[in-house]
Enzyme design. Sequence first.
Site, PDB file in Angstrom:
ATOM      1  NE  ARG A  57      -3.669  -2.023   0.126  1.00  0.00           N
ATOM      2  CZ  ARG A  57      -3.998  -2.930  -0.272  1.00  0.00           C
ATOM      3  NH1 ARG A  57      -2.741  -4.325  -0.598  1.00  0.00           N
ATOM      4  NH2 ARG A  57      -5.105  -4.466   0.116  1.00  0.00           N
ATOM      5  CG  LEU A  58       5.750   3.024   0.125  1.00  0.00           C
ATOM      6  CD1 LEU A  58       5.210   4.291   1.667  1.00  0.00           C
ATOM      7  CD2 LEU A  58       6.993   2.266   0.851  1.00  0.00           C
TER       8      LEU A  58
END
Length: 216
Positions: free
Chosen positions: A195-196
Amino acid sequence: MANQNRDVSALRREYVASGLHKSELNSDPFEQFQTWFDQALEAHPDDATSMTLATADSEGRPAARIVLLKQFDRHGYCWFTDFRSEKGQHLAQNPYAEILFYWYGLERQVRIRGPVEQLDYNTGAHYFNERPVGSRISAAISHQSAPIDSRTTLESAVAQMREEHADGNIVCPETWGGYRLIPERFEFWQGRENRLHDRFSYELHDGQWQIIRLQP
């Protein structure tokens, strides 16, 4: 059970696409959109033009729906609809909107925000006349978003218009046509592992587009 609580918090998906770096971005957001759009068109041609159109009424109550992108250039992004529809009513009250493209296979999103203007009748009529006969009839007989008693009523109206216009010569209604969103802001999103995600906005300042990296 319809009222049973469904906890879907455990559902996960992982993003595996390669990253998006500022040095790879075109300084012009229109060119950057064109690049991504062409790649989406190649990967999933049936879905590349699908976009969520978000509008709000005069009291700020939002509504969103899927429409299809039909034209775009440096002047803006265009779609066609019934001016009497909910989105048409919203845009008459609050001529500002956002469109969102989500290209699932590429793990990409593009958001574009700005004021919206109505296209002239001739532009709408030109596109209307390029549509299949069935689509023209549906647009001509439907007051989009208004209540109706049954589907039978709609089908009867279609049958009557087919009979009255057997030659296929159906005039574009004055209540049907196009809108153009004029971009003030773009945001390009690339899914990443853990999720970066990579997010970059293009924002106009003194007539120049500035690229800003945003936190995921």
